[in-house]
Design a protein around this motif. Structure first.
Motif, short mmCIF file in Angstrom:
data_model
loop_
_atom_site.label_atom_id
_atom_site.label_comp_id
_atom_site.label_asym_id
_atom_site.label_seq_id
_atom_site.Cartn_x
_atom_site.Cartn_y
_atom_site.Cartn_z
N GLY A 105 -7.76 -4.45 -2.38
CA GLY A 105 -7.78 -4.80 -0.97
C GLY A 105 -8.09 -3.58 -0.12
O GLY A 105 -7.91 -2.43 -0.56
N PRO A 106 -8.53 -3.78 1.11
CA PRO A 106 -8.83 -2.65 2.00
C PRO A 106 -7.56 -1.89 2.37
O PRO A 106 -6.44 -2.36 2.17
CB PRO A 106 -9.45 -3.33 3.23
CG PRO A 106 -8.90 -4.72 3.21
CD PRO A 106 -8.78 -5.08 1.77
N GLU A 107 -7.74 -0.71 2.93
CA GLU A 107 -6.60 0.15 3.23
C GLU A 107 -5.60 -0.53 4.16
O GLU A 107 -4.38 -0.39 3.97
CB GLU A 107 -7.08 1.45 3.88
CG GLU A 107 -5.95 2.42 4.19
CD GLU A 107 -6.43 3.73 4.75
OE1 GLU A 107 -5.58 4.54 5.18
OE2 GLU A 107 -7.67 3.95 4.77
N GLU A 108 -6.08 -1.27 5.13
CA GLU A 108 -5.17 -1.95 6.06
C GLU A 108 -4.22 -2.90 5.32
O GLU A 108 -3.02 -2.95 5.61
CB GLU A 108 -5.98 -2.73 7.09
CG GLU A 108 -5.12 -3.46 8.12
CD GLU A 108 -5.95 -4.25 9.12
OE1 GLU A 108 -5.34 -4.91 9.98
OE2 GLU A 108 -7.19 -4.22 9.03
N GLU A 109 -4.76 -3.69 4.38
CA GLU A 109 -3.92 -4.61 3.61
C GLU A 109 -2.97 -3.86 2.69
O GLU A 109 -1.83 -4.28 2.48
CB GLU A 109 -4.80 -5.57 2.80
CG GLU A 109 -5.57 -6.56 3.65
CD GLU A 109 -6.33 -7.57 2.81
OE1 GLU A 109 -6.17 -7.55 1.57
OE2 GLU A 109 -7.09 -8.37 3.39
N ARG A 110 -3.41 -2.75 2.14
CA ARG A 110 -2.55 -1.98 1.25
C ARG A 110 -1.42 -1.32 2.02
O ARG A 110 -0.29 -1.24 1.53
CB ARG A 110 -3.39 -0.96 0.47
CG ARG A 110 -4.27 -1.63 -0.60
CD ARG A 110 -5.09 -0.63 -1.40
NE ARG A 110 -6.26 -0.16 -0.66
CZ ARG A 110 -6.54 1.12 -0.39
NH1 ARG A 110 -5.69 2.07 -0.79
NH2 ARG A 110 -7.63 1.45 0.27
N ARG A 111 -1.72 -0.85 3.21
CA ARG A 111 -0.67 -0.25 4.04
C ARG A 111 0.36 -1.30 4.48
O ARG A 111 1.52 -0.97 4.70
CB ARG A 111 -1.28 0.42 5.26
CG ARG A 111 -2.00 1.72 4.96
CD ARG A 111 -2.31 2.51 6.22
NE ARG A 111 -2.98 3.77 5.88
CZ ARG A 111 -2.35 4.85 5.45
NH1 ARG A 111 -1.02 4.83 5.32
NH2 ARG A 111 -3.00 5.95 5.17
N MET A 112 -0.08 -2.54 4.58
CA MET A 112 0.81 -3.60 5.06
C MET A 112 2.00 -3.82 4.13
O MET A 112 3.09 -4.20 4.57
CB MET A 112 0.02 -4.90 5.23
CG MET A 112 0.76 -5.98 6.00
SD MET A 112 -0.28 -7.41 6.33
CE MET A 112 -1.50 -6.68 7.46
N ILE A 113 1.83 -3.56 2.83
CA ILE A 113 2.93 -3.76 1.89
C ILE A 113 3.49 -2.44 1.36
O ILE A 113 4.46 -2.43 0.62
CB ILE A 113 2.53 -4.66 0.70
CG1 ILE A 113 1.50 -3.99 -0.20
CG2 ILE A 113 2.01 -6.00 1.20
CD1 ILE A 113 1.25 -4.75 -1.50
N ALA A 114 2.87 -1.33 1.74
CA ALA A 114 3.29 -0.02 1.22
C ALA A 114 4.74 0.30 1.59
O ALA A 114 5.51 0.78 0.75
CB ALA A 114 2.36 1.08 1.73
N GLY A 115 5.10 0.03 2.84
CA GLY A 115 6.46 0.34 3.27
C GLY A 115 7.50 -0.42 2.48
O GLY A 115 8.57 0.11 2.17
N HIS A 116 7.19 -1.68 2.16
CA HIS A 116 8.14 -2.48 1.40
C HIS A 116 8.23 -2.03 -0.05
O HIS A 116 9.32 -1.93 -0.61
CB HIS A 116 7.74 -3.96 1.46
CG HIS A 116 8.67 -4.85 0.71
ND1 HIS A 116 9.94 -5.15 1.17
CD2 HIS A 116 8.55 -5.49 -0.48
CE1 HIS A 116 10.54 -5.94 0.30
NE2 HIS A 116 9.72 -6.16 -0.70
N LEU A 117 7.08 -1.74 -0.66
CA LEU A 117 7.09 -1.33 -2.06
C LEU A 117 7.72 0.05 -2.24
O LEU A 117 8.32 0.33 -3.26
CB LEU A 117 5.66 -1.30 -2.61
CG LEU A 117 4.90 -2.63 -2.70
CD1 LEU A 117 3.53 -2.41 -3.33
CD2 LEU A 117 5.68 -3.68 -3.48
N GLY A 118 7.50 0.91 -1.22
CA GLY A 118 7.99 2.28 -1.36
C GLY A 118 6.93 3.20 -1.93
O GLY A 118 7.21 4.36 -2.25
N VAL A 119 5.71 2.71 -2.06
CA VAL A 119 4.59 3.50 -2.56
C VAL A 119 3.31 2.91 -2.00
O VAL A 119 3.21 1.70 -1.81
CB VAL A 119 4.57 3.51 -4.11
CG1 VAL A 119 4.34 2.10 -4.66
CG2 VAL A 119 3.51 4.46 -4.65
N MET A 120 2.33 3.75 -1.69
CA MET A 120 1.05 3.27 -1.16
C MET A 120 0.19 2.77 -2.32
O MET A 120 -0.16 3.53 -3.21
CB MET A 120 0.32 4.40 -0.44
CG MET A 120 -1.06 4.02 0.06
SD MET A 120 -1.02 2.70 1.31
CE MET A 120 -2.79 2.57 1.69
N PRO A 121 -0.14 1.46 -2.34
CA PRO A 121 -0.99 0.95 -3.42
C PRO A 121 -2.39 1.58 -3.35
O PRO A 121 -2.94 1.79 -2.26
CB PRO A 121 -1.06 -0.56 -3.14
CG PRO A 121 0.10 -0.84 -2.24
CD PRO A 121 0.27 0.41 -1.42
#
Length: 341
Positions: free
Chosen positions: A166-182
């Motif tokens: 997914g594009p960076e915007e979509e990856r940042r959208m879940i990064a905070g929850h996962l605890g790591v930037m996909p």
């Protein structure tokens, strides 16, 4: 690849649409599936149709954070029996290995669990290589997996790596929850440390797992004529009940036979559809009352009753007791034999 294989659309039409506030009929029509008899029988679709539904929900969703919102709500919300494979396990790795066996019961998704050096890696992909899994759907799998693990472990488990296409915007959208930037990767994956792979679950329940595993295996083989018809019906019911479906017509469609053939074959085996339905509900109700902390209304929902009162009336007929009284009685010595008094 068997392109005729179909999957229940329950997770899309009845779970995801409800959580996102999307009208399932509008979603199906927009996806080009408006001819499907929504609300009248169980809906099933090919891998392509399933992912078409997802792509359409992505467009119709009023929430920009729909992946994160949907993943967290699914993890903390409706009781979905397949997820007991994870929560009943003793630890993260065992639970993920068990879930991988039955993941396709929820949709056209393959789940692979393997060791990558010292890390435990979890990957998701489409069951059909010719029908790619939408990137945002892969992101959803990551959110659900991590959230389910955290709930079962009662610990803020954070993966050490993750990725999806997914594009960076979509990856940042879940990064905070996962605890790591996909990272941007073709495979939707999440990796855990060796320590977290062995992290114990506070929800471990080996007694419930033995029953759940048997039911899920029945679901997997429900399409096989080699099994007795009553067992195939039970397997189909375990699959259909969370979607609110208990009708003979729904089961017949799931088994790929006509309703009249279903009823005839059950009669030949000395039983009836209603008898199999009642026995399946009774056994599952007793299991959930004695081996889980699910409330009566939650159990009623899993067993596709209109409400807790309807469930309670049936349970009294089977055992002579109300569900709550039965649970309390099982916590101390009891003489219940399985027959109503």
């Amino acid at each position: 690849m068997d392109t005729s294989r179909t999957f229940s659309l329950f997770m899309a039409t009845d779970v995801a649409c409800r959580i996102l506030g999307v009208d399932p009929k509008v979603m199906l029509e927009t996806a080009g599936l408006g001819t499907l008899p929504y609300g009248r029988t169980e809906l099933r679709g090919t891998a392509q149709q399933y992912f078409d539904c997802w792509n359409t929900m992505e467009v119709l969703s009023p929430r920009p954070d729909y992946v994160l919102h949907l993943g967290i709500t699914i993890s903390r919300g409706p009781v979905i029996p397949v997820f007991f494979t994870l929560s009943c396990a003793p630890d993260v790795e065992t639970g993920l290995m068990r879930l991988a066996q039955f993941k396709s019961l929820l949709g056209p998704t393959l789940m692979r669990v393997f060791r990558d050096g010292t890390l435990l890696r979890l990957e998701f992909d489409s069951v059909d290589a010719r029908v790619p899994m939408p990137p945002s759907f892969g992101a959803l799998q990551l959110v659900v997996a991590v959230e389910k693990i955290r709930g079962a472990a009662a610990h803020l488990v954070c993966p050490v790596a993750a990725g999806f296409d997914g594009p960076e915007e979509e990856r940042r959208m879940i990064a905070g929850h996962l605890g790591v930037m996909p990272e941007r990767s073709h495979a939707a994956y999440v990796a855990f440390s060796a320590e977290d792979a062995k992290r114990r679950f506070i929800s471990e329940n080996p007694a419930l797992w033995a029953d759940i595993e048997a039911d899920l295996k029945l679901q997997m083989v429900a399409q096989s004529d080699r099994w007795p018809i009553a067992e195939r019906v039970r397997g189909a019911l375990v699959d259909l009940m969370p979607a609110g479906r208990t009708g003979a017509e729904d089961v017949a469609i799931a088994l790929g036979i006509s309703r009249s053939t279903l009823q005839r074959r059950l009669r030949e085996d000395g039983t009836s559809y209603q008898e199999v339905l009642d026995a399946t509900r009774r056994d599952m109700a007793i299991r959930y009352l004695t081996k889980t902390t699910l409330r009566a209304d939650e159990i009623a929902n899993v067993l596709a009753y209109r409400d807790a009162n309807s469930f309670s009336r049936s349970f009294r007929k089977w055992t002579g007791q109300a569900p709550v009284a039965f649970r309390q009685g099982m916590e101390r010595p009891t003489t219940w034999t399985g027959e109503a008094e």
